[in-house]
Design a protein around this motif. Structure first.
Motif, PDB file in Angstrom:
ATOM      1  N   ALA A  89       0.813  -1.221   0.000  1.00 62.24           N
ATOM      2  CA  ALA A  89       0.000   0.000   0.000  1.00 62.24           C
ATOM      3  C   ALA A  89       0.845   1.269   0.000  1.00 62.24           C
ATOM      4  N   ARG A  90       2.083   1.183   0.459  1.00 64.63           N
ATOM      5  CA  ARG A  90       2.974   2.348   0.480  1.00 64.63           C
ATOM      6  C   ARG A  90       3.807   2.465  -0.796  1.00 64.63           C
ATOM      7  N   GLY A  91       3.592   1.561  -1.746  1.00 64.13           N
ATOM      8  CA  GLY A  91       4.301   1.599  -3.015  1.00 64.13           C
ATOM      9  C   GLY A  91       5.642   0.902  -3.003  1.00 64.13           C
ATOM     10  N   ARG A  92       5.980   0.237  -1.883  1.00 63.23           N
ATOM     11  CA  ARG A  92       7.234  -0.518  -1.825  1.00 63.23           C
ATOM     12  C   ARG A  92       7.099  -1.784  -2.652  1.00 63.23           C
ATOM     13  N   VAL A  93       8.194  -2.186  -3.270  1.00 63.64           N
ATOM     14  CA  VAL A  93       8.223  -3.352  -4.141  1.00 63.64           C
ATOM     15  C   VAL A  93       8.663  -4.566  -3.328  1.00 63.64           C
ATOM     16  N   VAL A  94       7.890  -5.638  -3.410  1.00 61.57           N
ATOM     17  CA  VAL A  94       8.233  -6.893  -2.743  1.00 61.57           C
ATOM     18  C   VAL A  94       8.494  -7.935  -3.830  1.00 61.57           C
ATOM     19  N   VAL A  95       9.725  -8.427  -3.876  1.00 62.76           N
ATOM     20  CA  VAL A  95      10.106  -9.443  -4.859  1.00 62.76           C
ATOM     21  C   VAL A  95      10.410 -10.726  -4.102  1.00 62.76           C
ATOM     22  N   VAL A  96       9.839 -11.829  -4.568  1.00 60.27           N
ATOM     23  CA  VAL A  96      10.060 -13.121  -3.917  1.00 60.27           C
ATOM     24  C   VAL A  96      10.629 -14.105  -4.927  1.00 60.27           C
ATOM     25  N   ALA A 139       4.860 -17.026  -5.647  1.00 59.01           N
ATOM     26  CA  ALA A 139       3.733 -16.098  -5.639  1.00 59.01           C
ATOM     27  C   ALA A 139       3.778 -15.262  -4.365  1.00 59.01           C
ATOM     28  N   VAL A 140       3.251 -14.048  -4.459  1.00 60.53           N
ATOM     29  CA  VAL A 140       3.216 -13.148  -3.306  1.00 60.53           C
ATOM     30  C   VAL A 140       1.934 -12.330  -3.336  1.00 60.53           C
ATOM     31  N   ALA A 141       1.377 -12.091  -2.160  1.00 65.78           N
ATOM     32  CA  ALA A 141       0.223 -11.212  -2.006  1.00 65.78           C
ATOM     33  C   ALA A 141       0.467 -10.352  -0.780  1.00 65.78           C
ATOM     34  N   ILE A 142      -0.059  -9.163  -0.815  1.00 64.73           N
ATOM     35  CA  ILE A 142       0.051  -8.253   0.330  1.00 64.73           C
ATOM     36  C   ILE A 142      -1.304  -8.226   1.021  1.00 64.73           C
ATOM     37  N   GLY A 143      -1.319  -8.578   2.318  1.00 66.19           N
ATOM     38  CA  GLY A 143      -2.545  -8.594   3.084  1.00 66.19           C
ATOM     39  C   GLY A 143      -3.046  -7.188   3.389  1.00 66.19           C
ATOM     40  N   ALA A 144      -4.316  -7.090   3.791  1.00 68.33           N
ATOM     41  CA  ALA A 144      -4.913  -5.799   4.128  1.00 68.33           C
ATOM     42  C   ALA A 144      -4.150  -5.097   5.248  1.00 68.33           C
ATOM     43  N   ASP A 145      -3.518  -5.879   6.131  1.00 68.90           N
ATOM     44  CA  ASP A 145      -2.741  -5.310   7.230  1.00 68.90           C
ATOM     45  C   ASP A 145      -1.290  -5.036   6.835  1.00 68.90           C
ATOM     46  N   GLY A 146      -0.953  -5.255   5.562  1.00 69.83           N
ATOM     47  CA  GLY A 146       0.410  -5.037   5.083  1.00 69.83           C
ATOM     48  C   GLY A 146       1.302  -6.263   5.174  1.00 69.83           C
ATOM     49  N   SER A 147       0.783  -7.358   5.768  1.00 71.57           N
ATOM     50  CA  SER A 147       1.603  -8.566   5.866  1.00 71.57           C
ATOM     51  C   SER A 147       1.904  -9.099   4.470  1.00 71.57           C
ATOM     52  N   ILE A 148       3.014  -9.797   4.360  1.00 70.50           N
ATOM     53  CA  ILE A 148       3.455 -10.352   3.088  1.00 70.50           C
ATOM     54  C   ILE A 148       3.202 -11.856   3.139  1.00 70.50           C
ATOM     55  N   VAL A 149       2.336 -12.338   2.254  1.00 71.38           N
ATOM     56  CA  VAL A 149       2.000 -13.754   2.199  1.00 71.38           C
ATOM     57  C   VAL A 149       2.635 -14.332   0.938  1.00 71.38           C
ATOM     58  N   VAL A 150       3.427 -15.367   1.125  1.00 70.30           N
ATOM     59  CA  VAL A 150       4.146 -15.978   0.018  1.00 70.30           C
ATOM     60  C   VAL A 150       3.779 -17.450  -0.112  1.00 70.30           C
TER      61      VAL A 150
END
Length: 170
Positions: A89-96, A139-150
């Protein structure tokens, strides 16, 4: 413009071609930025058997590289073999993906400026040790609370199985 036709305002006749400077460049799924541009992670390799590194590219809504991101639109991630990418949500990139050193599964987070988020993991990279050669997050998803689910796999061939994990955001 007619539906289903290339968008002439994007690149040249709707197409953007970016040279990566290596013999093997395999793009992942584009992810839309909040400003209407896109991020794309690219697996970059020299064609040898060594694991590829990952580059993240930022393009604006017209298809031009965003000069203020990383090094003229490109951020290099030498520690992660690309699996997938998402934006929080803050525009940070998460690469897994996998660890380039072959020591397990890797998550990298970079800031909106294209530099490593040093508050995440160890200097921007969180590793989950796994001794299997083919282990990687796919695969990666960002949770509503900002958690990173992989999600991904570990193990080799018939012994491989799905892995799901959640990481804290901050």
């Amino acid at each position: 413009s007619e539906a289903g036709m290339p968008d002439s305002s994007f690149g040249s006749a709707g197409v953007v071609t970016i040279s990566c400077g290596e013999p093997r460049c395999v793009p992942g799924r584009p992810v839309e930025r909040r400003d209407g541009g896109f991020m794309i992670a690219v697996s970059v390799g020299d064609g040898d058997d060594a694991p590829a590194s990952t580059a993240v590219l930022a393009v604006d809504g017209s298809g031009r590289l965003v000069a203020s991101f990383g090094d003229n639109g490109t951020a290099e991630l030498s520690d992660v073999v690309l699996g997938s990418m998402a934006l929080d949500a803050r525009g940070r990139v998460v690469v897994v993906g996998g660890s380039r050193t072959g020591s397990g599964l890797a998550i990298s987070r970079i800031m909106t400026t294209g530099v490593a988020d040093l508050s995440f993991g160890d200097d921007g990279v969180a590793l989950r040790p796994d001794n299997h050669e083919h282990a990687r997050w796919t695969a990666v998803a960002i949770g509503a609370d900002g958690s990173i689910v992989v999600a991904g796999s570990h193990g080799d061939s018939d012994a491989s199985g799905p892995v799901l994990s959640r990481y804290t955001p901050d």
